[in-house]
Write a protein that holds these residues in place. Structure first.
Motif, PDB file in Angstrom:
ATOM      1  N   UNK A 115      -0.911  32.656  26.516  1.00  0.00           N
ATOM      2  CA  UNK A 115      -0.984  31.485  27.391  1.00  0.00           C
ATOM      3  C   UNK A 115       0.330  31.205  28.090  1.00  0.00           C
ATOM      4  N   UNK A 116       1.441  31.530  27.444  1.00  0.00           N
ATOM      5  CA  UNK A 116       2.734  31.412  28.110  1.00  0.00           C
ATOM      6  C   UNK A 116       2.776  32.357  29.299  1.00  0.00           C
ATOM      7  N   UNK A 117       2.281  33.569  29.114  1.00  0.00           N
ATOM      8  CA  UNK A 117       2.215  34.542  30.208  1.00  0.00           C
ATOM      9  C   UNK A 117       1.318  34.034  31.335  1.00  0.00           C
ATOM     10  N   UNK A 118       0.170  33.470  31.002  1.00  0.00           N
ATOM     11  CA  UNK A 118      -0.732  32.896  32.012  1.00  0.00           C
ATOM     12  C   UNK A 118      -0.011  31.807  32.798  1.00  0.00           C
ATOM     13  N   UNK A 119       0.689  30.943  32.089  1.00  0.00           N
ATOM     14  CA  UNK A 119       1.426  29.845  32.726  1.00  0.00           C
ATOM     15  C   UNK A 119       2.498  30.372  33.691  1.00  0.00           C
ATOM     16  N   UNK A 120       3.243  31.385  33.267  1.00  0.00           N
ATOM     17  CA  UNK A 120       4.318  31.946  34.094  1.00  0.00           C
ATOM     18  C   UNK A 120       3.751  32.660  35.317  1.00  0.00           C
ATOM     19  N   UNK A 121       2.742  33.505  35.131  1.00  0.00           N
ATOM     20  CA  UNK A 121       2.146  34.242  36.252  1.00  0.00           C
ATOM     21  C   UNK A 121       1.556  33.270  37.268  1.00  0.00           C
ATOM     22  N   UNK A 122       0.885  32.241  36.776  1.00  0.00           N
ATOM     23  CA  UNK A 122       0.283  31.244  37.664  1.00  0.00           C
ATOM     24  C   UNK A 122       1.356  30.516  38.462  1.00  0.00           C
ATOM     25  N   UNK A 123       2.405  30.083  37.804  1.00  0.00           N
ATOM     26  CA  UNK A 123       3.483  29.361  38.486  1.00  0.00           C
ATOM     27  C   UNK A 123       4.172  30.243  39.521  1.00  0.00           C
ATOM     28  N   UNK A 124       4.424  31.504  39.174  1.00  0.00           N
ATOM     29  CA  UNK A 124       5.085  32.412  40.121  1.00  0.00           C
ATOM     30  C   UNK A 124       4.243  32.648  41.372  1.00  0.00           C
ATOM     31  N   UNK A 125       2.927  32.580  41.238  1.00  0.00           N
ATOM     32  CA  UNK A 125       2.038  32.785  42.396  1.00  0.00           C
ATOM     33  C   UNK A 125       1.851  31.495  43.195  1.00  0.00           C
ATOM     34  N   UNK A 126       2.368  30.379  42.685  1.00  0.00           N
ATOM     35  CA  UNK A 126       2.199  29.106  43.377  1.00  0.00           C
ATOM     36  C   UNK A 126       0.892  28.423  43.043  1.00  0.00           C
ATOM     37  N   UNK A 127       0.357  28.710  41.863  1.00  0.00           N
ATOM     38  CA  UNK A 127      -0.924  28.145  41.458  1.00  0.00           C
ATOM     39  C   UNK A 127      -0.782  27.113  40.359  1.00  0.00           C
ATOM     40  N   UNK A 128      -1.898  26.853  39.682  1.00  0.00           N
ATOM     41  CA  UNK A 128      -1.941  25.869  38.607  1.00  0.00           C
ATOM     42  C   UNK A 128      -2.876  26.373  37.515  1.00  0.00           C
ATOM     43  N   UNK A 129      -2.690  25.868  36.290  1.00  0.00           N
ATOM     44  CA  UNK A 129      -3.583  26.215  35.180  1.00  0.00           C
ATOM     45  C   UNK A 129      -3.639  25.041  34.223  1.00  0.00           C
ATOM     46  N   UNK A 130      -4.742  24.981  33.454  1.00  0.00           N
ATOM     47  CA  UNK A 130      -4.883  23.888  32.509  1.00  0.00           C
ATOM     48  C   UNK A 130      -5.997  24.220  31.520  1.00  0.00           C
ATOM     49  N   UNK A 131      -6.134  23.363  30.525  1.00  0.00           N
ATOM     50  CA  UNK A 131      -7.194  23.449  29.518  1.00  0.00           C
ATOM     51  C   UNK A 131      -7.955  22.137  29.563  1.00  0.00           C
ATOM     52  N   UNK A 132      -9.283  22.206  29.565  1.00  0.00           N
ATOM     53  CA  UNK A 132     -10.119  21.008  29.582  1.00  0.00           C
ATOM     54  C   UNK A 132     -11.164  21.112  28.485  1.00  0.00           C
ATOM     55  N   UNK A 133     -11.558  19.976  27.953  1.00  0.00           N
ATOM     56  CA  UNK A 133     -12.648  19.940  26.981  1.00  0.00           C
ATOM     57  C   UNK A 133     -13.972  19.899  27.717  1.00  0.00           C
TER      58      UNK A 133
END
Length: 151
Positions: A115-133
């Motif tokens: 998930x750290x990798x997902x967060x970094x890749x997303x940020x570097x591309x100028x995107x966003x990520x999150x977790x929802x119930x």
């Protein structure tokens, strides 16, 4: 730009939402990655090569997490791909209630960095990520990356 009272512009041909399910097993990881890549190609989404590679890495990490950590309570997972004019969002849903967090880097650990990798890749591309119930008690982990605008 639309003028008041005008009809909204037609969506571009590659826009849409697709969802598929898969068993929470290791073989679903490459299967999900290939399905997402093939879908983006079929739809003609204007995604840059480096963003595509990042998105496929994200799909692999999110499906792997669902397989490794949720399969006991959620034997099936769902992958959703939503393509808009300027962005693509991938979501992985499972029925496990645990809400993961992106772990900080620890050089002594050999795992736990997905998930750290997902967060970094997303940020570097100028995107966003999150977790929802989900309403059913599970979770959806999503990442959204920008598409290259068509000229």
């Amino acid at each position: 730009m639309e003028s008041p009272g005008s009809a909204p512009a037609d969506p571009v041909s590659y826009e849409g939402v697709w969802r598929f399910t898969a068993p929470a097993v290791d073989a679903s990881v490459p299967g999900a990655r290939h399905a997402v890549r093939d879908l983006l190609g079929r739809q003609g989404a204007p995604i840059e090569e480096d963003v595509l590679h990042g998105l496929l890495l994200i799909v692999s990490e999110l499906v792997t997490n669902a397989v490794k950590h949720a399969a006991l309570l959620s034997p099936e997972l769902a992958v959703e791909v939503a393509i808009a004019a300027d962005r693509v969002r991938v979501s992985v849903e499972d029925g496990h209630p645990y809400r993961p967090t992106a772990l900080e880097t620890d050089s002594a650990q050999t795992g736990g960095r997905g998930l750290l990798l997902v967060k970094v890749v997303t940020a570097e591309a100028g995107g966003a990520c999150d977790v929802e119930h989900t309403a059913s008690g599970g979770k959806i982990i999503w990442a959204e990356l920008p598409l290259k605008p068509r000229l």
